[in-house]
Design a protein around this motif. Sequence first.
Motif, mmCIF file in Angstrom:
data_model
loop_
_atom_site.group_PDB
_atom_site.id
_atom_site.type_symbol
_atom_site.label_atom_id
_atom_site.label_comp_id
_atom_site.label_asym_id
_atom_site.label_seq_id
_atom_site.Cartn_x
_atom_site.Cartn_y
_atom_site.Cartn_z
ATOM 1 N N ASP A 69 17.982 -35.769 -9.299
ATOM 2 C CA ASP A 69 19.209 -35.786 -9.493
ATOM 3 C C ASP A 69 19.889 -34.352 -9.854
ATOM 4 N N GLU A 70 18.918 -33.587 -10.707
ATOM 5 C CA GLU A 70 19.400 -32.433 -11.249
ATOM 6 C C GLU A 70 19.341 -31.260 -10.115
ATOM 7 N N ARG A 75 25.473 -34.415 -9.624
ATOM 8 C CA ARG A 75 25.572 -34.502 -11.223
ATOM 9 C C ARG A 75 26.395 -33.360 -11.685
ATOM 10 N N LYS A 76 25.915 -31.978 -11.279
ATOM 11 C CA LYS A 76 26.782 -30.885 -11.524
ATOM 12 C C LYS A 76 26.205 -29.815 -10.199
ATOM 13 N N SER A 80 22.599 -27.156 -10.380
ATOM 14 C CA SER A 80 21.625 -27.368 -9.261
ATOM 15 C C SER A 80 21.178 -25.954 -8.614
ATOM 16 N N LEU A 83 19.025 -24.146 -11.464
ATOM 17 C CA LEU A 83 17.618 -24.955 -11.766
ATOM 18 C C LEU A 83 16.826 -24.513 -10.584
#
Length: 238
Positions: A69-70, A75-76, A80, A83
């Motif tokens: 997800d991340e 999500r945002k 991403s 990250l």
Amino acid sequence: MKYLDTVIGSLKYVDTQKEKFEEAISIIENSLRSNGLIYIFGTGHSHMLAEEIFYRAGGLAAVYPVLIDELMLHRKASISSELERVEGYIGEVLDGYDLSSFDVFIVISNSGINAVPVEAALYAKSKGCKVIAITSLNHSKNSKPRNSKNLHLYEIADTFLDNGAPKGDATIDVGGKKMGPISTITGAFILNSLIIGTAEKLEKEGVELPIFLSANVENGDEINAKILVNYKKRVPIL
């Protein structure tokens, strides 16, 4: 339309990589013959390609996308991007997957320079997987790696396919700004070509692969249900 011409030209370029296609098909063929799985992973927009060949009409059952997800966009999105540059992150995530030397691990990254896709490829190789990369050579070769190992994704993979995208992906100049990214279109073409090519080779050897049908055609639900019985334990997200 300029974009249509660009898409057609890019697909024609990708199709010239006959030797690379054969190498990748051979890797996947050997894996499936040994009852291995095709793991596939990408961050940001590349995650869409991980879903492209998963649980869809004409797709193989032995596909296991690594969807985090991340590292996706729902999500945002901006997080991403941050990250995927963080070192040491992806190894802990992949520890939750039962990778083996029978499996193939496909990594998609247009730039091929960030820590997460590079470390994902290295992790998969440490587990004995053969690694196939889909990336932009133009972008990679004209960009410094953003990882302490100073590696591009294509340098790690057992074989790679060039998606034909320019540095930055966008292709059409509009008022001095670039629009019209190409990597998703060529990436989908590459992946489906690999899956079809592998199935054709195994079919000639008399190996019948489990292939999903559309749920919206006659007998689709029944045929897919039989496949799911055999694969849900191996691919838990089915």
